[in-house]
Scaffold this active site. Structure first.
Site, PDB file in Angstrom:
ATOM      1  CG  ASP A  30      -2.117   0.994   1.096  1.00 39.10           C
ATOM      2  OD1 ASP A  30      -1.776   2.411   0.750  1.00 39.10           O
ATOM      3  OD2 ASP A  30      -3.279   0.421   1.290  1.00 39.10           O
ATOM      4  CB  ILE A  31       1.096   4.301  -2.037  1.00 38.47           C
ATOM      5  CG1 ILE A  31      -0.365   4.620  -2.510  1.00 38.47           C
ATOM      6  CG2 ILE A  31       2.066   4.176  -3.264  1.00 38.47           C
ATOM      7  CD1 ILE A  31      -0.589   5.647  -3.193  1.00 38.47           C
ATOM      8  CG  HIS A  99      -8.418  -3.338  -1.982  1.00 35.30           C
ATOM      9  ND1 HIS A  99      -9.390  -2.768  -2.816  1.00 35.30           N
ATOM     10  CD2 HIS A  99      -8.319  -2.792  -0.841  1.00 35.30           C
ATOM     11  CE1 HIS A  99      -9.633  -1.644  -2.147  1.00 35.30           C
ATOM     12  NE2 HIS A  99      -9.012  -1.568  -0.965  1.00 35.30           N
ATOM     13  CG  PHE A 100      -8.718  -9.589   1.352  1.00 39.25           C
ATOM     14  CD1 PHE A 100      -9.497  -9.837   2.450  1.00 39.25           C
ATOM     15  CD2 PHE A 100      -9.224 -10.551   0.347  1.00 39.25           C
ATOM     16  CE1 PHE A 100     -10.572 -10.702   2.508  1.00 39.25           C
ATOM     17  CE2 PHE A 100     -10.466 -11.113   0.264  1.00 39.25           C
ATOM     18  CZ  PHE A 100     -11.102 -11.486   1.392  1.00 39.25           C
ATOM     19  CG  HIS A 101      -6.622  -2.976   3.365  1.00 33.59           C
ATOM     20  ND1 HIS A 101      -5.787  -2.080   3.112  1.00 33.59           N
ATOM     21  CD2 HIS A 101      -7.982  -2.861   2.700  1.00 33.59           C
ATOM     22  CE1 HIS A 101      -6.704  -1.166   2.724  1.00 33.59           C
ATOM     23  NE2 HIS A 101      -7.962  -1.674   2.195  1.00 33.59           N
TER      24      HIS A 101
HETATM   25  P1  AMP Z   1      -9.534   0.913   0.422  1.00 31.46           P
HETATM   26  O1  AMP Z   1     -10.036   2.179   1.375  1.00 31.46           O
HETATM   27  O2  AMP Z   1     -10.028  -0.135   1.059  1.00 31.46           O
HETATM   28  O3  AMP Z   1     -10.389   1.147  -0.833  1.00 31.46           O
HETATM   29  O4  AMP Z   1      -8.191   1.207   0.207  1.00 31.46           O
HETATM   30  C1  AMP Z   1      -7.576   1.629  -0.802  1.00 31.46           C
HETATM   31  C2  AMP Z   1      -5.983   1.321  -0.482  1.00 31.46           C
HETATM   32  O5  AMP Z   1      -5.321   1.566  -1.784  1.00 31.46           O
HETATM   33  C3  AMP Z   1      -5.560   2.695   0.523  1.00 31.46           C
HETATM   34  O6  AMP Z   1      -5.008   2.226   1.771  1.00 31.46           O
HETATM   35  C4  AMP Z   1      -4.534   3.277  -0.524  1.00 31.46           C
HETATM   36  O7  AMP Z   1      -3.359   3.979   0.341  1.00 31.46           O
HETATM   37  C5  AMP Z   1      -4.227   2.539  -1.338  1.00 31.46           C
HETATM   38  N1  AMP Z   1      -3.636   2.799  -2.735  1.00 31.46           N
HETATM   39  C6  AMP Z   1      -4.368   3.538  -3.589  1.00 31.46           C
HETATM   40  N2  AMP Z   1      -3.436   3.948  -4.864  1.00 31.46           N
HETATM   41  C7  AMP Z   1      -2.515   2.865  -4.545  1.00 31.46           C
HETATM   42  C8  AMP Z   1      -1.353   2.688  -5.496  1.00 31.46           C
HETATM   43  N3  AMP Z   1      -1.275   3.267  -6.758  1.00 31.46           N
HETATM   44  N4  AMP Z   1      -0.463   1.769  -4.841  1.00 31.46           N
HETATM   45  C9  AMP Z   1      -0.739   1.033  -3.802  1.00 31.46           C
HETATM   46  N5  AMP Z   1      -1.670   1.633  -3.074  1.00 31.46           N
HETATM   47  C10 AMP Z   1      -2.448   2.456  -3.495  1.00 31.46           C
END
Ligand code: AMP
Ligand code: ZN
Length: 135
Positions: A30-31, A99-101
């Protein structure tokens, strides 16, 4: 999906710190990590929510989540790992590609889980009955 940021990562149109890739899934950092090692796991097929995902895709994704737990544990030595999925914007989903975190946890990291409130047995039964009737 053309304007989906995660589909762009899959197609290598934008960079990502990929930690694992196979035929059907991709995992990358995650960025904006909640903690070091915060990893996202996605299917290479685009679907927005859990209910739109095929069962086969879900199996593939959860297998990849499982595969990553030990390496993340060894690499970062957390005290535990939270696995979470925000399903729909109302639950905090920002990127509309399911997506899973995987979020390593560290002592004193300051993150807290949802706080539960005690419910009566009657309320629990009422809610359980309603869900069961819709299965
Ligand atoms: P969600 O709130 O569950 O939709 O989480 C989306 C996640 O994607 C957030 O934690 C962001 O920091 C992450 N994210 C968004 N764009 C990118 C990217 N280009 N590369 C990696 N992570 C990302
Ligand atoms: Zn997508």
């Amino acid at each position: 999906m053309t304007d989906c940021i995660f589909c762009k990562i899959i197609k290598k149109e934008i960079p990502a710190s990929v930690v694992y890739e196979d035929k059907n899934t991709l995992a990358f950092l995650d960025i904006n990590p909640v903690n070091p090692g915060h990893t996202l796991v996605i299917s290479k097929k685009h679907f927005e929510t859990l209910e739109e995902a095929t069962e086969d895709s879900l199996v593939d994704i959860i297998k990849t989540v499982k595969k990553l737990i030990k390496p993340i544990d060894k690499a970062l030595n957390p005290v535990g790992i939270n696995i979470a999925l925000s399903n729909k914007p109302g639950a905090g989903q920002v990127v509309p590609h399911m997506h899973f975190h995987i979020m390593p946890r560290f002592k004193g990291d300051g993150h807290e889980l949802f706080e539960g409130k005690k419910a009566s047995p009657e309320t629990l039964k009422q809610v359980a009955d309603k869900i069961k009737s819709l299965l």
